[in-house]
Design a protein around this motif. Structure first.
Motif, mmCIF file in Angstrom:
data_model
loop_
_atom_site.group_PDB
_atom_site.id
_atom_site.type_symbol
_atom_site.label_atom_id
_atom_site.label_comp_id
_atom_site.label_asym_id
_atom_site.label_seq_id
_atom_site.Cartn_x
_atom_site.Cartn_y
_atom_site.Cartn_z
ATOM 1 N N ALA A 1 25.886 42.705 29.866
ATOM 2 C CA ALA A 1 25.444 41.457 29.246
ATOM 3 C C ALA A 1 24.615 40.621 30.214
ATOM 4 O O ALA A 1 23.538 40.117 29.861
ATOM 5 N N SER A 2 25.078 40.482 31.441
ATOM 6 C CA SER A 2 24.340 39.688 32.421
ATOM 7 C C SER A 2 23.030 40.365 32.796
ATOM 8 O O SER A 2 22.000 39.701 32.964
ATOM 9 N N GLY A 3 23.057 41.698 32.907
ATOM 10 C CA GLY A 3 21.834 42.426 33.237
ATOM 11 C C GLY A 3 20.774 42.283 32.165
ATOM 12 O O GLY A 3 19.593 42.088 32.463
ATOM 13 N N PHE A 4 21.196 42.382 30.905
ATOM 14 C CA PHE A 4 20.236 42.264 29.808
ATOM 15 C C PHE A 4 19.670 40.851 29.722
ATOM 16 O O PHE A 4 18.465 40.664 29.520
ATOM 17 N N ALA A 5 20.513 39.848 29.889
ATOM 18 C CA ALA A 5 20.059 38.464 29.777
ATOM 19 C C ALA A 5 19.016 38.131 30.834
ATOM 20 O O ALA A 5 18.112 37.318 30.589
ATOM 21 N N GLN A 6 19.105 38.760 31.993
ATOM 22 C CA GLN A 6 18.232 38.402 33.113
ATOM 23 C C GLN A 6 17.080 39.376 33.346
ATOM 24 O O GLN A 6 16.214 39.115 34.188
ATOM 25 N N ASP A 7 17.048 40.483 32.616
ATOM 26 C CA ASP A 7 16.031 41.513 32.859
ATOM 27 C C ASP A 7 14.638 41.027 32.464
ATOM 28 O O ASP A 7 14.387 40.696 31.303
ATOM 29 N N ARG A 8 13.719 41.012 33.423
ATOM 30 C CA ARG A 8 12.348 40.565 33.173
ATOM 31 C C ARG A 8 11.449 41.700 32.685
ATOM 32 O O ARG A 8 10.301 41.470 32.304
ATOM 33 N N TYR A 9 11.973 42.917 32.662
ATOM 34 C CA TYR A 9 11.133 44.071 32.372
ATOM 35 C C TYR A 9 11.336 44.649 30.975
ATOM 36 O O TYR A 9 10.470 45.363 30.466
ATOM 37 N N ALA B 1 16.498 35.257 28.375
ATOM 38 C CA ALA B 1 17.524 35.876 27.532
ATOM 39 C C ALA B 1 17.091 35.889 26.071
ATOM 40 O O ALA B 1 17.245 36.896 25.369
ATOM 41 N N GLN B 2 16.532 34.770 25.594
ATOM 42 C CA GLN B 2 16.079 34.701 24.203
ATOM 43 C C GLN B 2 14.901 35.640 23.969
ATOM 44 O O GLN B 2 14.804 36.299 22.918
ATOM 45 N N LYS B 3 14.018 35.732 24.943
ATOM 46 C CA LYS B 3 12.870 36.632 24.830
ATOM 47 C C LYS B 3 13.339 38.081 24.707
ATOM 48 O O LYS B 3 12.784 38.868 23.920
ATOM 49 N N ASN B 4 14.370 38.422 25.455
ATOM 50 C CA ASN B 4 14.896 39.790 25.397
ATOM 51 C C ASN B 4 15.550 40.085 24.055
ATOM 52 O O ASN B 4 15.417 41.195 23.522
ATOM 53 N N ILE B 5 16.237 39.106 23.493
ATOM 54 C CA ILE B 5 16.835 39.304 22.166
ATOM 55 C C ILE B 5 15.737 39.470 21.120
ATOM 56 O O ILE B 5 15.827 40.333 20.232
ATOM 57 N N ASP B 6 14.696 38.663 21.204
ATOM 58 C CA ASP B 6 13.565 38.788 20.276
ATOM 59 C C ASP B 6 12.941 40.177 20.376
ATOM 60 O O ASP B 6 12.610 40.807 19.360
ATOM 61 N N SER B 7 12.763 40.655 21.598
ATOM 62 C CA SER B 7 12.177 41.981 21.805
ATOM 63 C C SER B 7 13.096 43.071 21.271
ATOM 64 O O SER B 7 12.638 44.073 20.712
ATOM 65 N N LEU B 8 14.395 42.870 21.437
ATOM 66 C CA LEU B 8 15.370 43.833 20.931
ATOM 67 C C LEU B 8 15.303 43.925 19.406
ATOM 68 O O LEU B 8 15.329 45.021 18.829
#
Length: 382
Positions: A365-373, A111-118
């Motif tokens: 929200a749940s989809g974004f937190a868990q998305d590995r792609y 989840a944190q990695k996705n926020i950083d990428s965002l």
């Protein structure tokens, strides 16, 4: 007692092994609309880092003989004794089934990695002059609090949305604004009762907030031909919690003034003249009606544009955007819809080559937190 417990475990494990030899593996659950865990390959590395154990546990759960029957029996027994949270699903008021998520879903390293990428993506878009908007949509348990059973305390997704707001920055993020918009309409059918998605009505209210932030003149409800195309939809949550309940209805919003052509994965042979695949209504996953389901790339162009707009939109998304895109596309000369789960080309090159002027990241929200792609897709701009 310990010896008996060990013997029982070994008996169950041995029985499962025998059953697995007799019954072929199931790769996809149509009821749950997801791929199931198949027998994992063993390696010393996976054993040491714990991955093998996790995969094997999922394998035992997903491939258990007569799995659907056991799930249904277990849910009925749990409900009989009065439980209101079964298989991480709340049995709510007015026949609402709502998924429950714990704090680990939204505080994980992914989840944190996705926020950083965002945040990285947003910085890049500002540098190249692309209008960016980010809508991370809370799930039903966050908005429909009046439908929750007594004493239910789901994890508050507001803290996750606040973290995105703070790290990505206003005005690019509309997370909280859309959350407030949906809360204002919580007494309406903005989420399905038996499925994890929002409805077209929920997507329409979010569209209004998004379009206003871009200075776009809104299409009103009366500008769409709104049709009920199904009244017997049982979604993915009903598959997790197969209790007797009333089905959902599915509605389509068709722009009265603009028609579209859609091409899938750059293959001209896949060209469609409708953004709704009505054949999906004969399948279990009726939600795949919208855009025909999930594809790596869908390119939408108006065949009779009513304005001279030259704006070009890119939506990076999960399936929450599938019912949103047909509502939004009427404002743009070109709309591309990318699902990172099925798309591997360079996103930076795509933005440049297709002269994208507006970009929207739209996820649950749940989809974004868990998305590995998602982070893999954005990695090309680092």
């Amino acid at each position: 007692m310990k010896r008996i417990t060990v013997c029982c475990f070994l008996f169950l494990l041995g029985s499962f092994t025998i059953f697995s030899l007799v019954f072929p593996e199931t790769f996809f659950s149509e009821k749950e609309n997801r791929f199931l865990q198949t027998r994992p390959n063993f390696s010393t590395h996976k054993l040491m880092n714990g991955t093998f154990g996790q995969e094997y546990e999922s394998y035992l759960s997903d491939q258990f003989p007569f799995r659907d029957t056991w799930i249904s029996f277990h849910a009925q027994m749990e409900r009989t004794i009065g439980k209101t949270k079964i298989n991480n699903v709340y049995v709510g008021k007015d026949n609402y089934f709502m998924e429950s998520f714990d704090s680990l879903t939204f505080s994980s390293a992914q989840a944190q990695k996705n926020i950083d990428s965002l945040a990285c993506l947003n910085t890049y878009l500002q540098t190249v002059g692309v209008n960016s908007r980010i809508m991370i949509i809370p799930t039903a348990s966050e908005i429909l609090t009046e439908k929750l059973p007594p004493f239910a305390h789901p994890y508050s997704q507001d803290s996750f949305l606040n973290q995105i707001e703070q790290q990505v920055g206003y005005p690019s993020s509309l997370c909280m604004a859309v959350s407030h918009t949906l809360s204002d309409h919580a007494n309406e059918e903005i989420y399905y009762r038996t499925d994890h998605h929002w409805t077209s009505l929920g997507a329409f209210y979010a569209y209004e907030t998004w379009a206003n932030s871009l200075g776009i003149i809104l299409y009103k409800k009366e500008n769409f031909d709104i049709q009920t195309v199904s009244s017997n939809f049982y979604g993915t949550i009903n598959a997790k919690l197969p209790l007797a309940t009333i089905p959902d209805s599915i509605h389509t919003y068709t722009n009265r003034f603009v028609s579209f052509t859609a091409i899938y994965n750059k293959n001209p042979d896949t060209t469609r003249t409708s953004l709704f695949d009505l054949t999906a209504l004969s399948k279990r996953d009726q939600y795949s009606l919208y855009l025909g389901g999930n594809y790596g790339l869908i390119e939408i162009t108006p065949t009779n544009p009513v304005s001279s707009s030259t704006r070009r939109l890119l939506i990076i998304k999960d399936s929450y955007a599938n019912c949103f895109a047909p509502i939004a596309a009427g404002h743009f000369a070109y709309t591309a819809v990318i699902d990172p789960r099925f798309y591997s080309d360079n996103i930076k090159d795509f933005i440049t080559k297709n002269k994208i002027t507006d970009l929207l990241v739209l996820y649950s929200a749940s989809g974004f937190a868990q998305d590995r792609y998602f982070s893999m897709l954005v990695s090309s701009i680092h």
